[in-house]
Design a protein around this motif. Structure first.
Motif, PDB file in Angstrom:
ATOM      1  N   CYS A  45      35.830  41.828  58.951  1.00 32.03           N
ATOM      2  CA  CYS A  45      34.774  42.632  58.330  1.00 32.03           C
ATOM      3  C   CYS A  45      33.462  42.070  58.854  1.00 32.03           C
ATOM      4  CB  CYS A  45      34.822  42.519  56.810  1.00 32.03           C
ATOM      5  SG  CYS A  45      36.117  43.474  56.026  1.00 32.03           S
ATOM      6  N   GLY A  46      32.734  42.862  59.651  1.00 29.90           N
ATOM      7  CA  GLY A  46      31.551  42.338  60.294  1.00 29.90           C
ATOM      8  C   GLY A  46      30.463  43.368  60.476  1.00 29.90           C
ATOM      9  N   PRO A  47      29.463  43.044  61.301  1.00 25.79           N
ATOM     10  CA  PRO A  47      28.309  43.930  61.484  1.00 25.79           C
ATOM     11  C   PRO A  47      28.637  45.118  62.374  1.00 25.79           C
ATOM     12  CG  PRO A  47      28.122  42.047  62.931  1.00 25.79           C
ATOM     13  CD  PRO A  47      29.334  41.792  62.070  1.00 25.79           C
ATOM     14  N   SER A  48      27.829  46.135  62.314  1.00 26.77           N
ATOM     15  CA  SER A  48      28.014  47.319  63.160  1.00 26.77           C
ATOM     16  C   SER A  48      28.087  46.912  64.622  1.00 26.77           C
ATOM     17  CB  SER A  48      26.851  48.305  62.963  1.00 26.77           C
ATOM     18  OG  SER A  48      26.811  48.774  61.638  1.00 26.77           O
ATOM     19  N   GLY A  49      29.083  47.462  65.326  1.00 27.36           N
ATOM     20  CA  GLY A  49      29.254  47.172  66.739  1.00 27.36           C
ATOM     21  C   GLY A  49      30.169  46.008  67.036  1.00 27.36           C
ATOM     22  N   CYS A  50      30.646  45.303  65.997  1.00 21.07           N
ATOM     23  CA  CYS A  50      31.438  44.089  66.240  1.00 21.07           C
ATOM     24  C   CYS A  50      32.807  44.382  66.823  1.00 21.07           C
ATOM     25  CB  CYS A  50      31.558  43.257  64.972  1.00 21.07           C
ATOM     26  SG  CYS A  50      32.520  44.019  63.647  1.00 21.07           S
ATOM     27  N   ALA A  51      33.313  45.602  66.635  1.00 22.18           N
ATOM     28  CA  ALA A  51      34.651  45.925  67.145  1.00 22.18           C
ATOM     29  C   ALA A  51      34.742  45.732  68.651  1.00 22.18           C
ATOM     30  CB  ALA A  51      35.023  47.356  66.769  1.00 22.18           C
ATOM     31  N   GLY A  52      33.644  45.982  69.352  1.00 25.37           N
ATOM     32  CA  GLY A  52      33.651  45.837  70.798  1.00 25.37           C
ATOM     33  C   GLY A  52      33.718  44.399  71.268  1.00 25.37           C
ATOM     34  N   TYR A  53      33.576  43.436  70.353  1.00 24.43           N
ATOM     35  CA  TYR A  53      33.564  42.019  70.716  1.00 24.43           C
ATOM     36  C   TYR A  53      34.720  41.249  70.079  1.00 24.43           C
ATOM     37  CZ  TYR A  53      28.866  43.207  72.257  1.00 24.43           C
ATOM     38  OH  TYR A  53      27.800  43.802  72.887  1.00 24.43           O
ATOM     39  N   ALA A  54      35.523  41.929  69.285  1.00 22.31           N
ATOM     40  CA  ALA A  54      36.648  41.274  68.625  1.00 22.31           C
ATOM     41  C   ALA A  54      37.865  41.267  69.548  1.00 22.31           C
ATOM     42  CB  ALA A  54      36.987  42.001  67.325  1.00 22.31           C
ATOM     43  N   PRO A  55      38.770  40.309  69.377  1.00 22.09           N
ATOM     44  CA  PRO A  55      39.990  40.297  70.190  1.00 22.09           C
ATOM     45  C   PRO A  55      40.808  41.570  69.980  1.00 22.09           C
ATOM     46  CG  PRO A  55      39.724  38.227  68.991  1.00 22.09           C
ATOM     47  CD  PRO A  55      38.707  39.169  68.439  1.00 22.09           C
ATOM     48  N   SER A  56      41.575  41.934  70.982  1.00 17.61           N
ATOM     49  CA  SER A  56      42.416  43.115  70.868  1.00 17.61           C
ATOM     50  C   SER A  56      43.412  42.931  69.727  1.00 17.61           C
ATOM     51  CB  SER A  56      43.171  43.356  72.178  1.00 17.61           C
ATOM     52  OG  SER A  56      44.006  42.260  72.481  1.00 17.61           O
ATOM     53  N   GLN A  57      43.813  44.041  69.133  1.00 18.76           N
ATOM     54  CA  GLN A  57      44.770  44.080  68.025  1.00 18.76           C
ATOM     55  C   GLN A  57      44.208  43.491  66.731  1.00 18.76           C
ATOM     56  OE1 GLN A  57      48.326  42.183  69.534  1.00 18.76           O
ATOM     57  NE2 GLN A  57      48.946  44.001  70.693  1.00 18.76           N
ATOM     58  N   THR A  58      42.903  43.272  66.695  1.00 15.39           N
ATOM     59  CA  THR A  58      42.262  42.862  65.448  1.00 15.39           C
ATOM     60  C   THR A  58      41.834  44.099  64.680  1.00 15.39           C
ATOM     61  OG1 THR A  58      41.426  40.792  66.378  1.00 15.39           O
ATOM     62  CG2 THR A  58      40.306  41.625  64.432  1.00 15.39           C
ATOM     63  N   GLU A  59      42.200  44.181  63.405  1.00 17.83           N
ATOM     64  CA  GLU A  59      41.736  45.298  62.581  1.00 17.83           C
ATOM     65  C   GLU A  59      40.296  45.032  62.167  1.00 17.83           C
ATOM     66  OE1 GLU A  59      42.963  47.952  58.664  1.00 17.83           O
ATOM     67  OE2 GLU A  59      44.303  46.372  59.397  1.00 17.83           O
ATOM     68  N   VAL A  60      39.405  45.979  62.427  1.00 16.46           N
ATOM     69  CA  VAL A  60      37.971  45.749  62.238  1.00 16.46           C
ATOM     70  C   VAL A  60      37.380  46.807  61.321  1.00 16.46           C
ATOM     71  CG1 VAL A  60      35.728  45.562  63.372  1.00 16.46           C
ATOM     72  CG2 VAL A  60      37.779  44.704  64.529  1.00 16.46           C
ATOM     73  N   ILE A  61      36.563  46.363  60.371  1.00 18.97           N
ATOM     74  CA  ILE A  61      35.751  47.253  59.540  1.00 18.97           C
ATOM     75  C   ILE A  61      34.308  46.784  59.647  1.00 18.97           C
ATOM     76  CG2 ILE A  61      35.280  48.075  57.210  1.00 18.97           C
ATOM     77  CD1 ILE A  61      38.188  47.840  56.565  1.00 18.97           C
ATOM     78  N   GLU A  62      33.391  47.711  59.924  1.00 25.19           N
ATOM     79  CA  GLU A  62      31.997  47.370  60.197  1.00 25.19           C
ATOM     80  C   GLU A  62      31.076  47.835  59.072  1.00 25.19           C
ATOM     81  OE1 GLU A  62      32.371  47.947  65.071  1.00 25.19           O
ATOM     82  OE2 GLU A  62      31.100  49.301  63.885  1.00 25.19           O
ATOM     83  N   SER A  63      29.942  47.119  58.919  1.00 22.09           N
ATOM     84  CA  SER A  63      28.882  47.517  57.992  1.00 22.09           C
ATOM     85  C   SER A  63      27.540  47.271  58.678  1.00 22.09           C
ATOM     86  CB  SER A  63      28.939  46.701  56.694  1.00 22.09           C
ATOM     87  OG  SER A  63      30.185  46.846  56.042  1.00 22.09           O
ATOM     88  N   ARG A  64      26.560  48.152  58.442  1.00 24.80           N
ATOM     89  CA  ARG A  64      25.253  47.939  59.052  1.00 24.80           C
ATOM     90  C   ARG A  64      24.575  46.733  58.423  1.00 24.80           C
ATOM     91  NH1 ARG A  64      20.947  50.870  56.224  1.00 24.80           N
ATOM     92  NH2 ARG A  64      21.766  51.971  54.410  1.00 24.80           N
ATOM     93  N   VAL A  65      23.838  45.979  59.248  1.00 24.08           N
ATOM     94  CA  VAL A  65      23.351  44.669  58.810  1.00 24.08           C
ATOM     95  C   VAL A  65      22.088  44.731  57.958  1.00 24.08           C
ATOM     96  CG1 VAL A  65      24.396  43.483  60.759  1.00 24.08           C
ATOM     97  CG2 VAL A  65      22.054  44.319  60.956  1.00 24.08           C
ATOM     98  N   LYS A  66      21.347  45.831  58.028  1.00 22.88           N
ATOM     99  CA  LYS A  66      20.105  45.929  57.257  1.00 22.88           C
ATOM    100  C   LYS A  66      20.131  47.198  56.411  1.00 22.88           C
ATOM    101  CE  LYS A  66      17.106  43.391  60.474  1.00 22.88           C
ATOM    102  NZ  LYS A  66      15.903  43.449  61.315  1.00 22.88           N
ATOM    103  N   PRO A  67      19.570  47.127  55.214  1.00 26.58           N
ATOM    104  CA  PRO A  67      19.044  45.933  54.537  1.00 26.58           C
ATOM    105  C   PRO A  67      20.175  45.023  54.073  1.00 26.58           C
ATOM    106  CG  PRO A  67      18.930  47.801  53.068  1.00 26.58           C
ATOM    107  CD  PRO A  67      19.377  48.342  54.400  1.00 26.58           C
ATOM    108  N   LEU A  68      19.865  43.740  53.904  1.00 21.93           N
ATOM    109  CA  LEU A  68      20.890  42.753  53.585  1.00 21.93           C
ATOM    110  C   LEU A  68      21.666  43.073  52.306  1.00 21.93           C
ATOM    111  CD1 LEU A  68      22.284  40.096  54.268  1.00 21.93           C
ATOM    112  CD2 LEU A  68      20.438  38.901  53.053  1.00 21.93           C
ATOM    113  N   PRO A  69      21.016  43.504  51.194  1.00 24.27           N
ATOM    114  CA  PRO A  69      21.803  43.797  49.984  1.00 24.27           C
ATOM    115  C   PRO A  69      22.847  44.889  50.220  1.00 24.27           C
ATOM    116  CG  PRO A  69      19.487  43.559  49.414  1.00 24.27           C
ATOM    117  CD  PRO A  69      19.555  43.584  50.915  1.00 24.27           C
ATOM    118  N   ILE A  70      22.507  45.878  51.042  1.00 22.67           N
ATOM    119  CA  ILE A  70      23.463  46.951  51.333  1.00 22.67           C
ATOM    120  C   ILE A  70      24.628  46.399  52.150  1.00 22.67           C
ATOM    121  CG2 ILE A  70      23.787  49.155  52.496  1.00 22.67           C
ATOM    122  CD1 ILE A  70      22.198  49.307  49.899  1.00 22.67           C
TER     123      ILE A  70
END
Length: 383
Positions: A45-70
């Motif tokens: 579970c990481g920031p928007s766009g992180c799927a392109g940098y994660a190892p293959s076969q990793t399940e990825v869910i993204e969230s936008r980084v700003k604003p921080l509370p969101i």
């Protein structure tokens, strides 16, 4: 989605600090996830766009980084849902910021929680953070820290010493390319000028304003052609960046000190250009400041510099002594002593960059990296 036939247990990483965001913490979390995957099924579970940098076969869910509370609210919801689906045995917070999320997601499914602390995320000068986040950090089943200094900070904030494990960040050990180094100098018109290199986001803690004002003039007096080349952008995504342009503050300091012609900004560079710059430079300078409520947790760029055979001159601040072997991979100077820092740079410039120095730097970097790469499969996440 994970293949249900995969018998490996699951490790879930929850973090804001992951590429495409830039910085040492982001690289550390990327390397950590990659090191886990041979033994564990991985999810992120990481920031928007992180799927392109994660190892293959990793399940990825993204969230936008700003604003921080969101980001925090969305990531909590998504991490808990992902944990229910994949039942991780360990949930890892990539920094103290996501420790409450990792702890809650782990407890929802009967798993265990790890937090990786980098320094600032244990001493952040926020009353809300200290009151609400630190209790979750203390409750985690295992607390990884990037340096001995961060370990001291953590115990000082009530983290049980028995939970602590020092896990130094590692780095890639590249193949050296003399042609790339020569091309870098030629392409930028640097010729054979003495070349000082600074790498990293432009923040107050990195200390370039003070270095330019208080140390660079003495260096230039001895080496008039010396050039400080700065690779890095403004820290627009950093949580603790101060207002205004750090680049403009550095330039203003250079104009006042009369060394503007000895300063060159390259901005953000790709990995190939950065590697060539490390090899082309005569030394890496790392004049990190010792600021209240702010800390340099490790000094990732000093280790990257060593991996390219380039020594570092730095202040002995925070976790930097873990990243620079004084007298072997560079010189450590008393924090805030700019006279001594300038003298160390002048001394280092007088030395030839011999094969023995290059080998010593790379040997140190390789040793740190081998310990880091073996740890995720053994110590941080026991089998």
């Amino acid at each position: 989605m994970h293949d249900g036939s995969d018998p490996r247990r699951v490790a879930l990483l929850v973090t804001r600090n992951f590429p495409p965001l830039l910085g040492g913490m982001e690289k550390v979390n990327q390397h950590l996830l990659a090191a886990l995957q041979p033994v564990w099924r991985t999810a992120l579970c990481g920031p928007s766009g992180c799927a392109g940098y994660a190892p293959s076969q990793t399940e990825v869910i993204e969230s936008r980084v700003k604003p921080l509370p969101i980001f925090l609210a969305a990531t909590l919801w998504r991490a808990v849902r992902l944990a229910w689906r994949c039942k991780p045995e360990w949930v890892i917070a990539g920094s103290g910021l996501t420790a409450p999320i990792a702890w809650l997601a782990a407890k929802c499914v009967g798993g265990r929680a790890i937090v990786y602390l980098h320094g600032l995320d244990i001493v952040a000068p926020s009353r809300a953070y200290q009151r609400l986040w630190l209790p979750f950090i203390r409750r985690c089943d295992l607390v990884l820290v990037n340096s001995a200094n961060t370990a001291r900070l953590a115990t000082g904030r009530g983290v049980a010493a028995g939970k602590l494990r020092v896990l130094h960040p590692g780095t890639d050990l590249p193949t050296l390319d003399a042609a790339a180094a020569s091309d870098f100098r030629q392409r930028h018109g640097f010729a054979q000028r003495p070349l000082l290199l600074s790498v990293g986001r432009l923040t107050e803690r990195k200390g370039l304003v003070e270095f330019v004002a208080k140390a660079l003039p003495a260096i230039v007096a001895r080496y008039p052609n010396a050039l400080l080349t700065v690779i890095g952008d403004e820290a627009s995504d950093a949580l603790h960046a101060r207002a205004g342009s750090e680049r403009e503050r550095i330039l203003a300091a250079a104009r006042i000190a009369g060394v503007e012609q000895n300063l060159h900004f390259l901005g953000r560079c790709d990995e190939a250009t950065l590697g060539a710059a490390y090899q082309a430079a005569d030394m890496h300078i790392f004049p990190v400041r010792d600021l209240p409520g702010d800390v340099e947790g490790f000094g990732m760029v000093a280790l990257e510099s060593a991996a390219h055979g380039l020594p570092t001159v730095a202040f002995a601040v925070g976790g930097v002594p873990d990243a620079v072997h004084d007298g072997q991979t560079g010189i450590l100077v008393e924090p805030g002593n700019y006279v001594a820092l300038g003298e160390a740079v002048i001394w280092q410039l007088a030395q030839t960059r011999e094969s023995a120095t290059i080998a010593a730097c790379r040997e140190f970097a390789a040793g740190v990296t081998s310990r880091s790469n073996s740890a995720p499969a053994s110590h941080p996440i026991p089998g």
